[in-house]
Design a protein around this motif. Structure first.
Motif, short mmCIF file in Angstrom:
data_model
loop_
_atom_site.label_atom_id
_atom_site.label_comp_id
_atom_site.label_asym_id
_atom_site.label_seq_id
_atom_site.Cartn_x
_atom_site.Cartn_y
_atom_site.Cartn_z
N ARG A 180 0.84 -1.19 0.00
CA ARG A 180 0.00 0.00 0.00
C ARG A 180 0.88 1.24 0.00
O ARG A 180 2.09 1.17 0.25
CB ARG A 180 -0.93 0.02 1.22
N GLU A 182 0.95 5.52 1.16
CA GLU A 182 0.33 6.57 1.97
C GLU A 182 1.17 7.84 1.89
O GLU A 182 2.38 7.78 1.68
CB GLU A 182 0.18 6.11 3.43
N ASN A 264 -5.70 -0.42 -2.10
CA ASN A 264 -4.93 0.61 -1.39
C ASN A 264 -3.61 0.92 -2.07
O ASN A 264 -2.68 1.40 -1.44
CB ASN A 264 -4.70 0.19 0.06
N THR A 267 -3.39 6.55 -3.82
CA THR A 267 -3.86 7.56 -2.88
C THR A 267 -3.78 8.92 -3.55
O THR A 267 -3.06 9.09 -4.54
CB THR A 267 -3.06 7.54 -1.57
N ASP A 594 -7.22 8.27 5.31
CA ASP A 594 -6.43 7.41 6.20
C ASP A 594 -7.34 6.48 7.02
O ASP A 594 -7.10 6.24 8.19
CB ASP A 594 -5.57 8.25 7.14
N PRO A 596 -8.81 3.47 8.92
CA PRO A 596 -8.12 2.31 9.50
C PRO A 596 -8.35 1.02 8.72
O PRO A 596 -7.49 0.15 8.69
CB PRO A 596 -8.71 2.22 10.92
N LYS A 599 -5.63 0.48 6.11
CA LYS A 599 -4.22 0.61 6.48
C LYS A 599 -3.54 -0.75 6.59
O LYS A 599 -2.33 -0.85 6.42
CB LYS A 599 -4.10 1.37 7.81
#
Length: 690
Positions: A180, A182, A264, A267, A594, A596, A599
């Motif tokens: 993923r 972020e 994911n 982003t 973001d 959870p 994540k």
């Protein structure tokens, strides 16, 4: 079984009779009267009959043992493999529990609420709700069917409200891997064309393949860079904000074969572009009534740095006025139109006519190149534009959208929106434009032109072009073919929306995204997606929405204003959506970036294990080596569970019962009671007869 009473007389009366009987019996025995004991026995038999003693036996049923079965249906469980595992494991577990009639499973499927902006898996909240109306002694245990990604697990020292094992049946495979991306740090605002920096991170959950990850970076849909990021390490990235307004910066890491989900792998970061100061060069050909309107408008905007020159007296005009009496400075033509021309965001020619002694012919060629390379030019024309010294007869004509015929149209008219103008964002919805005639003052002259290019958004007398907008190369040009906009500023015949009109023209020239003729934008408010399509053409048709899971659907757009189509819809998925309409495309993130739930997507047994160990429960994966699922057998246990079983799901069976009724048998009812009384009185009569 026990003895109860249902007296025929109140207890106080029976007590008084008993005391009286005892007194008489004591007196008779004390005086030695014959038959006193028999009389006493007969009296107490009568009192016992009046007290109506009876045998009572309770009829009770054993209560069932409640076992909450919490099924995780959160987004991390929505991969096809896990959905299949969950369904098969749930069916097998129902069959296991059905073998024990005294076990009552209470199945709760936990799904993310439709209005949730930041999805998370809250299984223990569901457990608390499922057992809220159940006495703690009846709860025999709790079974969680989940991937292990639970976000409300209590600490091992926190009370659960019951004393029974916690079991976890884990979907997924033990060797799962997921990649993923972020954004760690990023600015929310950025000055246009200034260097900005953010920090992103590629994260490998599970066993990492150990190689660098290719990250594709797109700004407003256009690819601007490809990065090589090391998983687990911060990766800085520098960029420039290309435009004012909303900018969408998208990061997409390449999918790795075998990872849990690509949902994911992308982003976005929204950055609001801010112009530090808009540099405007305003050149007025001569003093006139409209000059002050332009100057006041531009000076009133704190974000505008204005450089204004007015040609008070051209060099070829000699009227004998001493130089020291003229409020003039040298016109820095070379510095403005050669050396620093690219530093201006917008150049405005306000009733300017060609003066070779002021601007050499070559400078017009520089300005044409400035426009073609991305500059912005606004020409506010007056009578001089139709004369022999018009700037339309210079090299600047290559970028002008219309050619003057050499004639002025001298008649009063109401400026009106053209058919395109009603749809164009520069003129759409101007105050007063929705009536006929428009609810604003008249103008009295305009420049006659021919062969207009681009969009004619306003017309004057006899539908002649009044405001023409056009794209040239990478730049933009606007021509306002009348110098009487100042009448609106002065409030003549009620005035008009000159401030809105001039500002919109300037912002369109500066490529403001909100004023693009063909534009597709989307925004999210919670789980609601709003799509806006702007066009000066025909109905663009439905927009295509691609959800994070890859599912596509059509969204029908409805016209809300001329040239403006919108639609709203509640979305079920959280994540990055791609909206497409024709050849336009945009991205929007629905819900929290973001959240959870996204994540960590790999399944795990570690989250439930501490609580299971404390309560003597079992945490085990349901995936079998053969590709199916395996559910452990059920082990019912009476009393407290003292030892954990690593092969079976232990259930503490309850001892609770429910009272259905009470069976009673009167001791002095029927022949037995009558016989006892007759015996007592017969014995007394027999004794008295001796």
């Amino acid at each position: 079984m026990n003895i109860g009473f249902a007296p025929f007389l109140p207890w106080p009366v029976l007590a008084a009779l008993a005391v009286l009987t005892l007194g008489i019996a004591a007196l008779g025995i004390y005086r030695g009267m014959r038959g006193s004991w028999i009389r006493t026995l007969a009296a107490f038999a009568l009192l016992a009959a009046l007290a109506n003693p009876m045998l009572m036996q309770e009829d009770r049923d054993q209560l069932s043992t409640i076992v909450p079965l919490i099924v995780d249906r959160s987004p991390s469980q929505e991969t096809p493999e896990r959905v299949k595992m969950t369904d098969e494991a749930l069916a097998a577990l129902k069959d296991r529990l059905a073998q024990f009639p005294r076990i009552e499973p209470r199945i709760v499927e936990v799904r993310e609420p439709a209005e949730s902006e930041s999805p998370s898996t809250r299984l223990f909240a569901a457990l608390s709700s499922a057992t809220a109306d159940v006495p703690p002694a009846r709860v025999g245990g709790a079974i969680f069917l989940t991937d292990g990604q639970i976000h409300d697990i209590p600490s091992v020292n926190q009370a659960l409200g019951f004393d029974a094992p916690i079991h976890g049946l884990i979907t997924g495979k033990p060797d799962e891997f997921d990649r993923r991306i972020e954004v760690v740090r990023a600015p929310r605002f950025g000055i246009v064309n200034d260097e900005q920096q953010l920090v992103l991170r590629v994260v490998d959950d599970g066993k990492s393949p150990g190689s660098t990850a290719a990250v594709t970076v797109r700004m407003n849909g256009d690819e601007i860079a490809t990065l090589q990021a090391t998983p687990g390490q911060d990766t800085p990235f520098s960029f420039k904000v290309p435009r004012a307004g909303n900018n969408v910066l998208e990061f997409a890491v390449a999918e790795v074969p075998g990872e849990v989900t690509p949902i994911n792998n992308r982003t976005v970061q929204l950055i609001e572009g801010i112009r530090q100061n808009m540099r405007v060069l305003l050149v007025s050909g001569e003093p006139h009534a409209g000059e002050r309107a332009w100057r006041n408008l531009l000076k009133s905007d704190a974000s505008v740095d204005l450089v204004h020159f007015t040609i008070l007296r051209p060099p070829d005009k000699q009227d004998g006025t001493p130089i020291n009496e003229l409020s003039l400075i040298a016109f820095p033509t070379r510095e403005l139109f050669v050396d620093k021309i690219t530093s201006f965001d917008l150049i405005i020619f306000d009733r300017y006519q060609d003066r070779p002694n002021v601007l050499p012919t070559i400078y017009y060629d520089y300005m044409a190149q400035y426009v073609e390379n991305g500059g912005a030019l606004l020409v506010a024309a007056g009578p001089e534009h139709a004369a022999g010294n018009s700037i339309a007869l210079t090299p600047l004509s290559s970028v002008l959208p219309a050619e003057p015929t050499g004639q002025m149209i001298e008649k009063p008219f109401y400026p009106r929106l053209s058919e395109q103008g009603r749809k164009h964002p520069v003129t759409r919805g101007l105050d007063g434009s929705d009536t006929e005639p428009p609810h604003w003052g008249r103008w009295f002259r305009s420049v006659d032109v021919e062969k207009p290019q681009g969009q004619t958004v306003m017309v004057g007398a006899d539908n002649h072009p009044l405001l023409v907008l056009n794209r040239v190369g990478q730049g933009r040009v606007a021509m306002l073919l009348s110098d009487e906009g100042w009448l609106w500023a002065r409030g003549y015949e009620g005035g008009g929306p000159h401030v809105s009109l001039y500002r919109r023209i300037a912002h369109w020239l500066l490529k403001e995204p909100a004023l693009e003729e063909e534009a597709l934008t989307a925004r999210a408010a919670g789980r609601t997606l709003e799509v806006t399509r702007q066009t000066i053409g025909d109905d663009p048709g439905p927009a295509t929405v691609k959800a994070p899971s890859g599912r596509t659907e059509s969204m029908q757009l409805k016209q809300t204003q001329p040239g403006l189509y919108q639609a709203q819809k509640h979305m079920n998925e959280i994540g990055l959506y791609q909206i497409t309409s024709g050849n336009l495309s945009t991205l929007v993130h629905v819900g929290a970036v973001d959240a959870p739930e996204f994540k960590a997507m790999i399944s795990t047994t570690e989250t439930l294990k501490p609580l299971a160990d404390k309560t003597k429960g079992l945490v085990i994966r349901v995936a079998s080596s053969g590709g199916g699922v395996t559910v452990p057998p059920i082990l019912p246990v009476r009393g407290a569970v003292r030892i954990a079983d690593n092969q079976r799901l232990t259930i503490r069976m309850t001892d609770e019962t429910v009272l259905k009724g009470v069976n009673t048998l009167p001791l002095f009812a029927g022949f037995a009671g009558l016989a006892a009384l007759l015996f007592a009185f017969s014995a007394m009569w027999w004794r008295e007869g001796r």
